[in-house]
Motif scaffolding. Structure first.
Motif, PDB file in Angstrom:
ATOM      1  N   TYR B  75     -10.450 -31.964  -8.462  1.00  0.00           N
ATOM      2  CA  TYR B  75     -10.087 -32.239  -7.070  1.00  0.00           C
ATOM      3  C   TYR B  75     -11.306 -32.748  -6.312  1.00  0.00           C
ATOM      4  O   TYR B  75     -12.445 -32.409  -6.637  1.00  0.00           O
ATOM      5  CB  TYR B  75      -9.548 -30.985  -6.387  1.00  0.00           C
ATOM      6  CG  TYR B  75      -8.220 -30.516  -6.917  1.00  0.00           C
ATOM      7  CD1 TYR B  75      -7.172 -31.404  -7.120  1.00  0.00           C
ATOM      8  CD2 TYR B  75      -8.011 -29.172  -7.223  1.00  0.00           C
ATOM      9  CE1 TYR B  75      -5.952 -30.967  -7.614  1.00  0.00           C
ATOM     10  CE2 TYR B  75      -6.792 -28.723  -7.708  1.00  0.00           C
ATOM     11  CZ  TYR B  75      -5.765 -29.631  -7.907  1.00  0.00           C
ATOM     12  OH  TYR B  75      -4.565 -29.200  -8.392  1.00  0.00           O
ATOM     13  N   ASP B  76     -11.000 -33.507  -5.254  1.00  0.00           N
ATOM     14  CA  ASP B  76     -12.043 -34.077  -4.417  1.00  0.00           C
ATOM     15  C   ASP B  76     -12.327 -33.127  -3.247  1.00  0.00           C
ATOM     16  O   ASP B  76     -11.409 -32.733  -2.536  1.00  0.00           O
ATOM     17  CB  ASP B  76     -11.556 -35.438  -3.889  1.00  0.00           C
ATOM     18  CG  ASP B  76     -12.592 -36.132  -3.036  1.00  0.00           C
ATOM     19  OD1 ASP B  76     -13.734 -35.641  -2.976  1.00  0.00           O
ATOM     20  OD2 ASP B  76     -12.256 -37.175  -2.443  1.00  0.00           O
ATOM     21  N   ALA B  81     -16.850 -28.348   3.379  1.00  0.00           N
ATOM     22  CA  ALA B  81     -16.712 -26.952   2.954  1.00  0.00           C
ATOM     23  C   ALA B  81     -15.255 -26.485   3.007  1.00  0.00           C
ATOM     24  O   ALA B  81     -14.778 -25.819   2.087  1.00  0.00           O
ATOM     25  CB  ALA B  81     -17.589 -26.066   3.819  1.00  0.00           C
ATOM     26  N   THR B  82     -14.542 -26.868   4.083  1.00  0.00           N
ATOM     27  CA  THR B  82     -13.155 -26.419   4.228  1.00  0.00           C
ATOM     28  C   THR B  82     -12.299 -26.937   3.076  1.00  0.00           C
ATOM     29  O   THR B  82     -11.523 -26.193   2.479  1.00  0.00           O
ATOM     30  CB  THR B  82     -12.566 -26.942   5.554  1.00  0.00           C
ATOM     31  OG1 THR B  82     -13.547 -26.804   6.576  1.00  0.00           O
ATOM     32  CG2 THR B  82     -11.336 -26.182   5.926  1.00  0.00           C
ATOM     33  N   LYS B  83     -12.462 -28.223   2.752  1.00  0.00           N
ATOM     34  CA  LYS B  83     -11.652 -28.810   1.679  1.00  0.00           C
ATOM     35  C   LYS B  83     -12.039 -28.207   0.334  1.00  0.00           C
ATOM     36  O   LYS B  83     -11.191 -28.013  -0.530  1.00  0.00           O
ATOM     37  CB  LYS B  83     -11.849 -30.327   1.645  1.00  0.00           C
ATOM     38  CG  LYS B  83     -11.459 -30.983   2.969  1.00  0.00           C
ATOM     39  CD  LYS B  83     -10.467 -32.101   2.758  1.00  0.00           C
ATOM     40  CE  LYS B  83      -9.778 -32.502   4.062  1.00  0.00           C
ATOM     41  NZ  LYS B  83     -10.688 -32.846   5.157  1.00  0.00           N
ATOM     42  N   VAL B  85     -13.032 -25.165  -0.210  1.00  0.00           N
ATOM     43  CA  VAL B  85     -12.416 -23.844  -0.314  1.00  0.00           C
ATOM     44  C   VAL B  85     -10.933 -23.973  -0.656  1.00  0.00           C
ATOM     45  O   VAL B  85     -10.418 -23.268  -1.526  1.00  0.00           O
ATOM     46  CB  VAL B  85     -12.614 -23.067   1.010  1.00  0.00           C
ATOM     47  CG1 VAL B  85     -11.647 -21.904   1.105  1.00  0.00           C
ATOM     48  CG2 VAL B  85     -14.041 -22.590   1.113  1.00  0.00           C
ATOM     49  N   GLN B  86     -10.244 -24.921  -0.006  1.00  0.00           N
ATOM     50  CA  GLN B  86      -8.824 -25.109  -0.313  1.00  0.00           C
ATOM     51  C   GLN B  86      -8.628 -25.534  -1.760  1.00  0.00           C
ATOM     52  O   GLN B  86      -7.749 -25.030  -2.456  1.00  0.00           O
ATOM     53  CB  GLN B  86      -8.211 -26.154   0.623  1.00  0.00           C
ATOM     54  CG  GLN B  86      -8.069 -25.643   2.055  1.00  0.00           C
ATOM     55  CD  GLN B  86      -7.662 -26.726   3.025  1.00  0.00           C
ATOM     56  OE1 GLN B  86      -7.353 -27.849   2.639  1.00  0.00           O
ATOM     57  NE2 GLN B  86      -7.669 -26.392   4.302  1.00  0.00           N
ATOM     58  N   ALA B  87      -9.470 -26.465  -2.209  1.00  0.00           N
ATOM     59  CA  ALA B  87      -9.322 -26.970  -3.577  1.00  0.00           C
ATOM     60  C   ALA B  87      -9.616 -25.872  -4.594  1.00  0.00           C
ATOM     61  O   ALA B  87      -8.918 -25.741  -5.598  1.00  0.00           O
ATOM     62  CB  ALA B  87     -10.246 -28.167  -3.795  1.00  0.00           C
ATOM     63  N   THR B  89      -9.267 -22.643  -4.180  1.00  0.00           N
ATOM     64  CA  THR B  89      -8.150 -21.706  -4.186  1.00  0.00           C
ATOM     65  C   THR B  89      -6.993 -22.272  -4.991  1.00  0.00           C
ATOM     66  O   THR B  89      -6.334 -21.567  -5.752  1.00  0.00           O
ATOM     67  CB  THR B  89      -7.686 -21.428  -2.745  1.00  0.00           C
ATOM     68  OG1 THR B  89      -8.833 -21.196  -1.940  1.00  0.00           O
ATOM     69  CG2 THR B  89      -6.777 -20.233  -2.686  1.00  0.00           C
ATOM     70  N   ARG B  90      -6.756 -23.581  -4.832  1.00  0.00           N
ATOM     71  CA  ARG B  90      -5.663 -24.210  -5.566  1.00  0.00           C
ATOM     72  C   ARG B  90      -5.909 -24.165  -7.073  1.00  0.00           C
ATOM     73  O   ARG B  90      -5.006 -23.871  -7.854  1.00  0.00           O
ATOM     74  CB  ARG B  90      -5.503 -25.654  -5.097  1.00  0.00           C
ATOM     75  CG  ARG B  90      -4.319 -26.347  -5.717  1.00  0.00           C
ATOM     76  CD  ARG B  90      -4.059 -27.662  -5.033  1.00  0.00           C
ATOM     77  NE  ARG B  90      -2.855 -28.285  -5.555  1.00  0.00           N
ATOM     78  CZ  ARG B  90      -2.342 -29.402  -5.065  1.00  0.00           C
ATOM     79  NH1 ARG B  90      -2.916 -29.986  -4.040  1.00  0.00           N
ATOM     80  NH2 ARG B  90      -1.257 -29.923  -5.575  1.00  0.00           N
ATOM     81  N   LYS B  93      -5.385 -20.346  -8.032  1.00  0.00           N
ATOM     82  CA  LYS B  93      -4.074 -19.714  -7.850  1.00  0.00           C
ATOM     83  C   LYS B  93      -2.926 -20.560  -8.394  1.00  0.00           C
ATOM     84  O   LYS B  93      -1.899 -20.036  -8.761  1.00  0.00           O
ATOM     85  CB  LYS B  93      -3.845 -19.443  -6.370  1.00  0.00           C
ATOM     86  CG  LYS B  93      -4.826 -18.419  -5.845  1.00  0.00           C
ATOM     87  CD  LYS B  93      -4.215 -17.548  -4.796  1.00  0.00           C
ATOM     88  CE  LYS B  93      -5.095 -16.355  -4.532  1.00  0.00           C
ATOM     89  NZ  LYS B  93      -5.221 -16.082  -3.097  1.00  0.00           N
ATOM     90  N   GLU B  94      -3.058 -21.861  -8.383  1.00  0.00           N
ATOM     91  CA  GLU B  94      -1.927 -22.678  -8.805  1.00  0.00           C
ATOM     92  C   GLU B  94      -2.126 -23.249 -10.211  1.00  0.00           C
ATOM     93  O   GLU B  94      -1.210 -23.277 -11.009  1.00  0.00           O
ATOM     94  CB  GLU B  94      -1.694 -23.815  -7.817  1.00  0.00           C
ATOM     95  CG  GLU B  94      -0.399 -24.550  -8.095  1.00  0.00           C
ATOM     96  CD  GLU B  94       0.073 -25.311  -6.873  1.00  0.00           C
ATOM     97  OE1 GLU B  94       0.597 -24.656  -5.965  1.00  0.00           O
ATOM     98  OE2 GLU B  94      -0.113 -26.542  -6.823  1.00  0.00           O
ATOM     99  N   ALA B 111     -19.894 -22.432  -0.068  1.00  0.00           N
ATOM    100  CA  ALA B 111     -18.599 -22.117   0.546  1.00  0.00           C
ATOM    101  C   ALA B 111     -17.630 -21.536  -0.474  1.00  0.00           C
ATOM    102  O   ALA B 111     -16.820 -20.674  -0.148  1.00  0.00           O
ATOM    103  CB  ALA B 111     -18.009 -23.375   1.185  1.00  0.00           C
ATOM    104  N   ARG B 118     -14.630 -13.295  -5.939  1.00  0.00           N
ATOM    105  CA  ARG B 118     -13.510 -12.380  -5.738  1.00  0.00           C
ATOM    106  C   ARG B 118     -12.472 -12.551  -6.847  1.00  0.00           C
ATOM    107  O   ARG B 118     -11.908 -11.587  -7.345  1.00  0.00           O
ATOM    108  CB  ARG B 118     -12.864 -12.637  -4.370  1.00  0.00           C
ATOM    109  CG  ARG B 118     -12.246 -11.399  -3.772  1.00  0.00           C
ATOM    110  CD  ARG B 118     -11.563 -11.720  -2.443  1.00  0.00           C
ATOM    111  NE  ARG B 118     -12.472 -12.361  -1.494  1.00  0.00           N
ATOM    112  CZ  ARG B 118     -12.095 -13.339  -0.655  1.00  0.00           C
ATOM    113  NH1 ARG B 118     -10.866 -13.797  -0.674  1.00  0.00           N
ATOM    114  NH2 ARG B 118     -12.957 -13.860   0.181  1.00  0.00           N
TER     115      ARG B 118
END
Lengths: 326, 381, 302
Positions: B75-76, B81-83, B85-87, B89-90, B93-94, B111, B118
């Protein structure tokens, strides 16, 4: 309180949808994305107060968001302050800054106002980068603690989801009340004609500064929420690009409507996620959507949806009439 | 239907079932990739993504790991930092990856660290900041050389020339500020005096003011810390101003692109670099030579471009994971444990030896000192 | 290691060097700023895509030079033509359909357009930084102990040539006069028979051409990549505001002042805050003289 039943019902439906959403997404990564959707909604609601109701553009709102995040982050990570106290002091400090710069900045109009707020945003961004000893500079500030309530730590996406959305829902309610009050009418008067508003006895310059300050304070709270859920912040998240993104959320969602900012924030936060399939082409799709929505849905998504539904409704009604006649 | 055709059908069906059963028995091992493919750090993310995919394809072509295919989900992060963290998590979790390669920048890595810690997923970062692995975090490793190793290499070289007074000119992004911090903190140990300390913005187009100031000062050498194109502009500006001081660059510009951009102004510039630039100049006894030559050759073949040490970070990360999975299996905990036991792995960035106390794994021998001579690199002895 | 006699260098020589450096950066800001001002004056739009025209000029020239191996002059002309075409297409597809839109939508449209152009350039040309050869020699010229590159002289010369041409166009040709009429009062202009739509189109054509020229003449010095447009655009915007949004001498002085202040600030105060200095000057000017440094205050029409 919100007076008409219709909007109360809407609000209740929306709130329960927010409350129940985790049943669908819990555990998945979407939960994480929805936390950011909440923060962005909060920011878009704040900007909408200024832009949608008072008609004052800002291309520097990422600065208030960043100031909130950094004051909160530094106070807790470096000086060990309690996160809640940090959130409040950040909000107070940002409020003061906004009030002070509000008077000279809001004297300007249109493109000059856009340029001045943009300049302010860039100056703040440079300060984040250059004060390495305080902010950690370009490589960021880590070790920011999560929020906690007497031992209950908000350390998962689910917990932060409820925290962020609780704040967002309350803010939506308050801003809906505000814009339906005497102040809201005064703001709209300013939006259509400042001179007329002044003639009617509105203290235009003070009211503009007040709404600017309120908007900045809400953005600062969003910044604190962001800092304590991410536990890491870096200047890149608070630059010019993000100010533009916020502006886009509000305009695409629908200026001067209660739920417009929400639609904008949802679309612009989820869009990059769904565009991942396009790989490197996502930037083009993003730019294209921006242009097309602004061109063909001038009232934003909210107005667009309204037009579509009312069209369908009138179609349906005419069908019914036809059938009745036939 | 004849008996024969029935037989054939049965056999065919059996084969089909068998093959699907085999597939079911060995689903691919999924590893995640977080690269800043677009955005200001795309010069890192793009070669890293390319290299990671190339290495994974090669491993699969050679039969995979223990008979199982490797699959890269990249993923890009856009350097945001926000992106990131989202990537991340994806991915966890996915996509349910067992390990993560990247992110490309120190900011993105910092980040993402709370998330992988965790979730207990091993991550091999391709970023350089020392904060990533100091203090050691159980699930976080990195392949990019620590900045202070490059600083030591430069200071040693300066000390050997009896140069004591230096001027710093660093870029105001995370690479530059980390370098600046290390340059300052190590100066005393090598007896260096920093007589001026200037910065420039990553998008600046004219650095003559800073260089004019340095020229007017007492420095004996200039150390510039940045990534393309800034340092190339500085080299040109220095030439324009007639600055005669020796100019040292960081490993951030160790690619042929720098020489191309700076042109004649690059002549005589010194910089510490990983060995990848001078793979063919290395003696046969050099243990990295084999990895280096194969990386450079493959990258040239696939992408018609010079493999640089940024891509090398991803090469190292994927190969380190491959080694760990071969030895210990594909659970995150086993991979982490085996990564930590990696010793003497000769990669692109250097020879890696991780330990419970060291998750960066390299020494200053990972760097060689280079000088630009006749528009090409020359080893400094 | 000898110290090259630098210690004898006096402050005044340094300041001369800062001023020279500032002048050549400033000339670029002026050129971009004039592009902003032309569109603003004829349409009331701040075109946030202006910086992308600058990028297109430089990047296209590089690609014509390196891929098609065209001679320098042909590559430059072709990229000016193509960038102008992009500007015209942009106006026809995104601006003209929205004649009566509010200024905010127009801001967003131009921002969206700039993202789109940048994205296409990134995919087409790649993410690398490129340089194109200087127009003439690369040997620095020495002026009273300060040095300047021949390319800087090219930049200054071409900038002043363009400004002179601009002045001629706006004051001595029918189209130019018509555009000035539009900028004063669009309705009145259309009442006297001026094709306002055509003027808007021409203004986009001129400013995209100017942008691309700025991009081409600076690329040999500053190099170019798909994302150079953003900051250059903002600085050009600053120059235009300091100059009171004039499409002539005011913006030129605005740009030169900005360049010199930046350069002095970086050398004498703090290099890290160089850009901040530029924007603080902008804010001060907006607070104290929002009509720009060189314009008499006008009363705003209601």
């Amino acid at each position: 309180m919100v007076r008409d039943v219709n909007s109360l019902v809407k609000y209740a439906i929306f709130s329960s949808a927010v409350l129940l959403a985790p049943l669908l997404f819990s555990g998945g990564y979407l939960m994480n994305v929805l936390v950011f959707v909440g923060i962005n909604t909060l920011l878009a609601v704040a900007l909408n107060l200024l832009l949608g109701y008072a008609g004052q553009i800002s291309l520097g709102h990422a600065a208030f968001f960043g100031l909130g995040a950094y004051i909160s982050g530094v106070a807790t990570a470096t000086y060990g302050m309690n996160p809640w106290a940090a959130l409040l002091s950040a909000a107070a400090a940002v409020g003061l800054v906004a009030f002070a710069i509000g008077f000279p900045i809001l004297k300007l109009k249109g493109h000059y106002l856009a340029m001045a707020t943009l300049g302010f945003g860039i100056i703040v961004y440079i300060v984040f980068n250059e004060t390495v000893d305080i902010t950690g500079g370009p490589s960021g500030l880590s070790g920011i603690p999560n929020f906690d309530i007497s031992g209950f730590v908000f350390d998962s996406d689910l917990k932060n989801y409820y925290l962020v959305w609780a704040v967002t829902l309350v803010t939506i309610l308050l801003s809906a009340n505000l814009v339906n009050s005497r102040i809201g009418r005064a703001l709209r008067a300013i939006n259509s004609s400042e001179v007329a508003a002044r003639v009617m006895g509105v203290n235009v310059s003070l009211l503009k500064v007040q709404i600017f300050t309120l908007s900045a304070v809400i953005s600062s709270v969003a910044g604190s929420l962001y800092a304590h859920t991410m536990t890491f912040i870096s200047p890149a998240s608070f630059g010019f690009n993000f100010s533009v993104e916020l502006l886009t959320m509000v305009v695409i969602g629908g200026l001067g409507s209660v739920y417009g900012p929400l639609f904008g924030a949802v679309l612009l936060t989820l869009l990059p996620e769904s565009l991942r399939a396009f790989q490197d082409y996502d930037i083009i799709v993003y730019g294209l959507l921006l242009v097309l929505i602004t061109m063909y849905m001038p009232g934003g998504l909210v107005r667009g949806i309204h037009v579509v539904t009312s069209f369908a409704r009138s179609k349906f009604a005419s069908e019914v009439v036809k059938n009745a006649q036939g | 239907m004849t008996v024969k055709s029935v037989k054939i059908t049965v056999v065919a069906l059996g084969l089909l079932l068998l093959s699907t059963a085999l597939c079911w028995a060995a689903p691919p091992i999924k590893i995640g990739g977080l690269f800043s493919i677009t955005g200001p750090a795309s010069f890192l993310g793009e070669p890293e993504r390319n290299t990671a995919q190339m290495v994974v394809d090669e491993i699969n072509a050679a039969g995979g790991i223990r008979g199982r295919k490797l699959q890269l989900v990249a993923y890009d992060t856009q350097g945001d930092a926000t992106k990131a963290v989202q990537a991340a998590t994806r991915l966890i979790k996915e996509d349910h990856v067992v390990a993560i390669v990247g992110p490309s920048t120190t900011g993105d890595t910092m980040a993402v660290i709370p998330i992988v810690e965790r979730a207990k997923i091993p991550m091999v970062s391709c970023a350089a900041g020392i904060k990533i692995t100091e203090p050691v975090k159980p699930w976080v490793f990195k392949t990019a050389q620590n900045d202070y190793l490059a600083v030591q290499k430069i200071y040693e070289n300066l000390a050997s020339k009896r140069i004591k007074r230096i001027a710093l000119l660093t870029v105001s992004d995370s690479f530059g500020s980390s370098g600046r911090e290390q340059l300052k903190s190590l100066a005393k140990r090598y007896g260096m005096e920093i007589v001026s300390d200037d910065t420039y913005g990553p998008k600046d187009t004219d650095m003559t003011p800073q260089l004019t100031k340095i020229r007017g000062g007492k420095a004996q050498a200039i150390i510039c810390w940045g990534t393309n194109p800034g340092p190339a502009l500085i080299a040109r500006n220095a030439k324009q101003l007639g600055v005669k001081l020796p100019l040292y660059m960081s490993h951030g510009v160790s690619s042929k692109k720098f020489i191309g951009l700076a042109g004649d102004a690059s002549e005589g510039i010194f910089l510490p670099s990983g060995r990848v630039l001078v793979a063919d100049l290395l003696p046969k006894s050099d243990r990295q030579k084999k990895s280096l030559l194969s990386f450079v050759r493959d990258y040239q073949k696939h992408f018609k471009a010079e493999g640089d040490h940024f891509g090398g970070h991803a090469w190292d990360a994927v190969m380190l994971l491959k080694g760990a999975i071969e030895r210990g299996g594909d659970t995150p905990a086993a991979i982490r444990a085996q990564l930590e036991r990696t010793r003497n792995f000769a990669g692109i960035g250097g020879i890696f030896s991780y330990s419970p106390k060291d998750h960066s794994g390299l020494t200053k021998e990972a760097f060689v000192m280079l000088e630009v001579k006749g528009r090409d690199w020359a080893l400094v002895r | 290691m000898p110290n090259c006699g630098c210690e004898t260098e006096t402050m005044s020589h340094q300041i001369l060097q800062y001023a020279l450096s500032g002048l050549s950066t400033g000339a670029i800001y002026s050129l971009i700023g004039i592009g902003f001002a032309i569109i603003y004056n004829s349409t009331g739009i701040i075109n946030f895509a202006q910086g992308e025209f600058v990028m297109l000029g430089g990047m296209m020239t590089y690609f014509f030079l390196s891929l098609l191996r065209l001679p320098m002059l042909a590559a430059m002309c072709l990229s000016i033509l193509l960038t102008t075409a992009v500007g015209v297409v942009f106006e026809r597809l995104a601006i003209r359909p929205l004649r009566n839109a509010n200024p905010l939508s127009l801001v967003i449209i131009t921002i969206g357009g700039s993202i789109l152009i940048r994205g296409i350039a990134m995919l087409q040309f790649g993410k690398d930084t490129h340089s194109i050869p200087a127009f003439s020699s690369n040997e620095p010229l020495v002026i009273a102990d300060a040095t300047i590159l021949p390319q800087n002289l090219w930049i200054l010369g071409i900038t002043f040539l363009i400004i002179a041409a601009n002045r001629y166009f706006f004051y001595h040709t029918i189209n130019g006069k018509a555009m000035r009429a539009c900028s004063h009062n669009r309705r009145a202009a259309s009442l006297v028979g001026i094709g306002v739509k055509r003027m808007v189109l021409i203004s986009f054509a001129i400013s995209s051409a100017l942008g691309s020229i700025a991009g081409i003449i600076t690329a040999p010095l500053t190099m170019t990549s798909y994302d150079v447009g953003i900051m250059l655009g903002l600085k050009g915007f600053c120059a235009a505001i300091i100059g009171g949004m004039s499409s002539g001498v005011g913006t030129v002085f605005g740009g030169l002042l900005l360049g010199i202040f930046e350069s002095l600030g970086a050398g004498l105060i703090s290099s890290g805050y160089k850009d901040a200095i530029a924007f603080i000057i902008l804010l001060l000017i907006l607070f104290i003289r929002p009509q720009g440094l060189f314009r008499k205050a006008e009363t705003e029409r209601v």
